[in-house]
Design a protein around this motif. Structure first.
Motif, PDB file in Angstrom:
ATOM      1  N   TYR A 134       0.818  -1.214   0.000  1.00 19.17           N
ATOM      2  CA  TYR A 134       0.000   0.000   0.000  1.00 19.17           C
ATOM      3  C   TYR A 134       0.853   1.265   0.000  1.00 19.17           C
ATOM      4  O   TYR A 134       1.871   1.332   0.695  1.00 19.17           O
ATOM      5  CB  TYR A 134      -0.928   0.018   1.220  1.00 19.17           C
ATOM      6  CG  TYR A 134      -1.958  -1.089   1.221  1.00 19.17           C
ATOM      7  CD1 TYR A 134      -3.085  -1.001   0.406  1.00 19.17           C
ATOM      8  CD2 TYR A 134      -1.791  -2.212   2.022  1.00 19.17           C
ATOM      9  CE1 TYR A 134      -4.040  -2.026   0.404  1.00 19.17           C
ATOM     10  CE2 TYR A 134      -2.737  -3.233   2.017  1.00 19.17           C
ATOM     11  CZ  TYR A 134      -3.852  -3.132   1.205  1.00 19.17           C
ATOM     12  OH  TYR A 134      -4.782  -4.140   1.199  1.00 19.17           O
ATOM     13  N   LYS A 135       0.416   2.248  -0.766  1.00 17.26           N
ATOM     14  CA  LYS A 135       1.089   3.547  -0.790  1.00 17.26           C
ATOM     15  C   LYS A 135       0.070   4.636  -0.492  1.00 17.26           C
ATOM     16  O   LYS A 135      -0.992   4.698  -1.125  1.00 17.26           O
ATOM     17  CB  LYS A 135       1.752   3.809  -2.146  1.00 17.26           C
ATOM     18  CG  LYS A 135       2.493   5.141  -2.226  1.00 17.26           C
ATOM     19  CD  LYS A 135       3.139   5.325  -3.591  1.00 17.26           C
ATOM     20  CE  LYS A 135       3.835   6.674  -3.719  1.00 17.26           C
ATOM     21  NZ  LYS A 135       4.400   6.878  -5.068  1.00 17.26           N
ATOM     22  N   ALA A 136       0.415   5.502   0.447  1.00 17.79           N
ATOM     23  CA  ALA A 136      -0.450   6.617   0.826  1.00 17.79           C
ATOM     24  C   ALA A 136       0.194   7.924   0.409  1.00 17.79           C
ATOM     25  O   ALA A 136       1.378   8.153   0.674  1.00 17.79           O
ATOM     26  CB  ALA A 136      -0.694   6.605   2.334  1.00 17.79           C
ATOM     27  N   HIS A 137      -0.575   8.788  -0.231  1.00 17.94           N
ATOM     28  CA  HIS A 137      -0.124  10.133  -0.605  1.00 17.94           C
ATOM     29  C   HIS A 137      -0.730  11.147   0.363  1.00 17.94           C
ATOM     30  O   HIS A 137      -1.956  11.314   0.407  1.00 17.94           O
ATOM     31  CB  HIS A 137      -0.574  10.479  -2.031  1.00 17.94           C
ATOM     32  CG  HIS A 137       0.153   9.755  -3.103  1.00 17.94           C
ATOM     33  ND1 HIS A 137       1.307  10.234  -3.679  1.00 17.94           N
ATOM     34  CD2 HIS A 137      -0.114   8.579  -3.726  1.00 17.94           C
ATOM     35  CE1 HIS A 137       1.722   9.385  -4.613  1.00 17.94           C
ATOM     36  NE2 HIS A 137       0.878   8.369  -4.655  1.00 17.94           N
ATOM     37  N   PRO A 195      -5.284  10.459   3.625  1.00 14.05           N
ATOM     38  CA  PRO A 195      -4.424  10.345   2.432  1.00 14.05           C
ATOM     39  C   PRO A 195      -5.085   9.526   1.328  1.00 14.05           C
ATOM     40  O   PRO A 195      -5.942   8.680   1.586  1.00 14.05           O
ATOM     41  CB  PRO A 195      -3.179   9.634   2.970  1.00 14.05           C
ATOM     42  CG  PRO A 195      -3.668   8.863   4.152  1.00 14.05           C
ATOM     43  CD  PRO A 195      -4.734   9.712   4.777  1.00 14.05           C
ATOM     44  N   ILE A 199      -4.893   6.510  -0.963  1.00 10.66           N
ATOM     45  CA  ILE A 199      -4.207   5.239  -0.756  1.00 10.66           C
ATOM     46  C   ILE A 199      -4.443   4.317  -1.948  1.00 10.66           C
ATOM     47  O   ILE A 199      -5.544   4.247  -2.499  1.00 10.66           O
ATOM     48  CB  ILE A 199      -4.654   4.561   0.567  1.00 10.66           C
ATOM     49  CG1 ILE A 199      -3.811   3.306   0.828  1.00 10.66           C
ATOM     50  CG2 ILE A 199      -6.137   4.265   0.581  1.00 10.66           C
ATOM     51  CD1 ILE A 199      -3.881   2.807   2.251  1.00 10.66           C
ATOM     52  N   PRO A 228      -7.717   5.305  -6.387  1.00 13.31           N
ATOM     53  CA  PRO A 228      -7.621   5.388  -4.924  1.00 13.31           C
ATOM     54  C   PRO A 228      -8.637   4.453  -4.267  1.00 13.31           C
ATOM     55  O   PRO A 228      -9.784   4.346  -4.719  1.00 13.31           O
ATOM     56  CB  PRO A 228      -7.945   6.855  -4.625  1.00 13.31           C
ATOM     57  CG  PRO A 228      -7.766   7.577  -5.909  1.00 13.31           C
ATOM     58  CD  PRO A 228      -8.069   6.597  -6.998  1.00 13.31           C
ATOM     59  N   VAL A 273      -4.625   2.546   6.697  1.00 11.42           N
ATOM     60  CA  VAL A 273      -4.318   3.980   6.769  1.00 11.42           C
ATOM     61  C   VAL A 273      -3.849   4.358   8.167  1.00 11.42           C
ATOM     62  O   VAL A 273      -2.880   5.113   8.328  1.00 11.42           O
ATOM     63  CB  VAL A 273      -5.544   4.813   6.356  1.00 11.42           C
ATOM     64  CG1 VAL A 273      -5.310   6.299   6.655  1.00 11.42           C
ATOM     65  CG2 VAL A 273      -5.849   4.626   4.883  1.00 11.42           C
ATOM     66  N   GLU A 288      -0.221   5.940   8.991  1.00  9.36           N
ATOM     67  CA  GLU A 288      -0.082   7.224   9.677  1.00  9.36           C
ATOM     68  C   GLU A 288       0.743   7.084  10.948  1.00  9.36           C
ATOM     69  O   GLU A 288       1.528   7.982  11.286  1.00  9.36           O
ATOM     70  CB  GLU A 288      -1.463   7.802   9.967  1.00  9.36           C
ATOM     71  CG  GLU A 288      -2.176   8.280   8.700  1.00  9.36           C
ATOM     72  CD  GLU A 288      -3.554   8.852   8.972  1.00  9.36           C
ATOM     73  OE1 GLU A 288      -4.192   8.412   9.959  1.00  9.36           O
ATOM     74  OE2 GLU A 288      -4.001   9.722   8.202  1.00  9.36           O
TER      75      GLU A 288
END
Length: 500
Positions: A395-398, A427, A429, A441, A454, A458
């Protein structure tokens, strides 16, 4: 000279019992995208030597640099530390930059020197020049250096020849700076540089270094940060016109040919089975150059952005008889190269906070990566904003998104510089295994599983940022035109008189 017993243990472990410590060759491309190599799916790139390395070695699908521009990415590669720690931000160094990679930072070369390694750098340095060459590679653990100390577009190029017989460089590059110099150790050998002969000079220098080290029976580390495929594109007579891809393809083919020549040298000197060869790139492609820029494949955006196209890179590890051919989907980074080399050489790690992990389990046993997290900083990181993105597992969160001029001309509205800074709370994700292009997303509503991810991301972000100590910004120290390298330093008028 004495070498740690650990070295022999490593070799015996992988069925190559030897008293000789391993050699290391590190190829570092410039502005090369995830989709630019034949072995990564490009249909018209001519990269036979890199394709052979990929076929006979380990090809990474999830390998990251630490910054979407040159100088900070190079600092992280050589130190195993995020660029925020060493102060290599914001942006990049220029010919007259006052600062540079701090001399108290420890490079891979300095890690290996106490063990008797010969060390050489050839190509693009871009970690500062400074007064009297204060920040050159020879001040950072390298015995020898031949190269341009910064990016080869950081000087006027409109009247220089980039392709034979006399095809001028495309574009104008930086106007008002001295012409680009070729530096040998700490002296200017040529100014302006001859692009048609540059790769041959680099190849000959690197070949001689390998041969000399082999004859001395001295272990070596060769760092080859190429100018290819950064703007302005260039290629000599052996590569010009050879590729179906035009100037970009010719430039890439020239670097690939050098890699082939150096691999043949390693084999001819009997060193191939005792050498770890690693290839990757500093950041994503400069999409604003269109067909004269690179290609990020299926990844989103490119250079200058913290999307995948800006920071996920092709990477290949090759070591016959030690690394089994294959593909790994384990996450890894340029940060991991220093600790891996130190582990294989039996060298002591620097007594500082490192952000890299030893990759030997991934390389030799098809094992799991110790890296679970990758942090994404923008080109101008600040303590106030912190991380722009974070990858945890798949997973990538912006937390912030922003386009970049370097990634202009693409149809995606998120990529160009007019895509201004946006904060995302919660974010954005993405599941990078299902959606590596970062198009979809994941919804949070009604998805407690994603909400939990998430929350975990965080928490990791808060913990990491609490321990991140920003170094003094070296690039913010500014520029002094008197520091620009000139082979006739007392000539007038500058910069046009700097010619030799």
């Amino acid at each position: 000279m004495d070498f740690p017993v650990f070295t022999c243990f490593v070799f015996c472990l992988f069925y190559i019992c030897s008293a000789s410590p391993p050699n290391f060759v590190l190829f570092f491309a410039d502005d090369l995208g995830f989709g630019d190599l034949g072995c990564y799916g490009h249909p018209s790139s001519l990269t036979p030597n890199l394709d052979r390395l990929a076929a006979g070695g380990l090809r990474f699908t999830d390998f990251y640099c630490t910054s979407p521009v040159c100088s900070p990415s190079r600092a992280s590669l050589l130190t195993g530390r995020y660029q925020t720690r060493s102060g290599i931000f914001p942006g990049v160094f220029y010919p007259g930059s006052i600062g540079g990679l701090p001399l108290n930072e420890t490079t891979i070369a300095e890690v290996l020197k106490p063990l008797g390694y010969a060390t050489a750098a050839v190509g693009k340095w871009h970690l500062g020049y400074g007064a009297n060459g204060t920040f050159l590679p020879t001040k950072q653990g390298f015995d020898q250096y031949l190269g341009i100390p910064y990016s080869h577009d950081q000087g006027p190029c409109h009247n220089l020849t980039c392709f034979p017989p006399d095809v001028k460089c495309f574009g104008w590059c930086d106007i008002g700076a001295v012409t680009v110099p070729l530096v040998h150790n700490d002296s200017i050998k040529q100014q302006p540089v001859n692009f048609l002969d540059l790769e041959r000079a680099y190849r000959d220098f690197a070949t001689n270094f390998i041969i000399t080290s082999a004859k001395k029976k001295q272990p070596f580390f060769l760092y080859y940060p190429s100018h290819h495929t950064h703007y302005p594109l260039y290629a000599g007579t052996g590569a010009a016109g050879r590729s179906l891809r035009g100037p970009f393809g010719d430039s890439l083919f020239e670097f690939d040919s050098t890699i082939g020549n150096l691999m043949a040298t390693l084999e001819g000197m009997g060193m191939i089975n005792n050498t770890l060869v690693f290839f990757t790139s500093d950041n994503g492609p400069e999409l604003m150059r269109m067909s004269r820029g690179g290609n990020s494949g299926l990844l989103k955006c490119g250079k200058g952005t913290t999307y995948e196209g800006g920071m996920r890179e092709p990477a290949i590890a090759f070591w016959p008889g030690v690394i089994k051919p294959g593909v790994t989907h384990e996450m890894a980074s340029t940060l991991d190269i220093l600790p891996t080399i130190a582990s294989l050489a039996g060298a002591k790690l620097p007594p500082v906070v490192l952000d890299g992990f030893d990759m030997t389990d991934v390389l030799f046993q098809n094992g799991k990566s110790k890296r679970e997290v990758m942090m994404f900083y923008p080109t101008d990181p600040t303590e106030k904003l912190g991380l722009f993105a974070l990858r945890l597992g798949k997973y990538k969160a912006h937390f912030y998104t922003r386009g970049a001029t370097h990634s202009a001309t693409t149809p995606d509205p998120d990529c160009p510089g007019i895509a201004v800074l946006k904060a995302h709370d919660p974010p954005l994700i993405f599941d990078l295994e299902a959606d590596p292009s970062e198009r979809y997303p994941l919804p949070l509503e009604g998805r407690p599983d994603i909400q939990a991810v998430v929350a975990q991301i965080e928490a990791v972000k808060v913990q990491f940022e609490a321990t991140m100590v920003f170094g003094e910004s070296q690039i913010s120290k500014g520029v002094n035109p008197d520091l620009e390298p000139c082979c006739t330093p007392r000539c007038s008028p500058k910069p046009t008189c700097c010619h030799c």
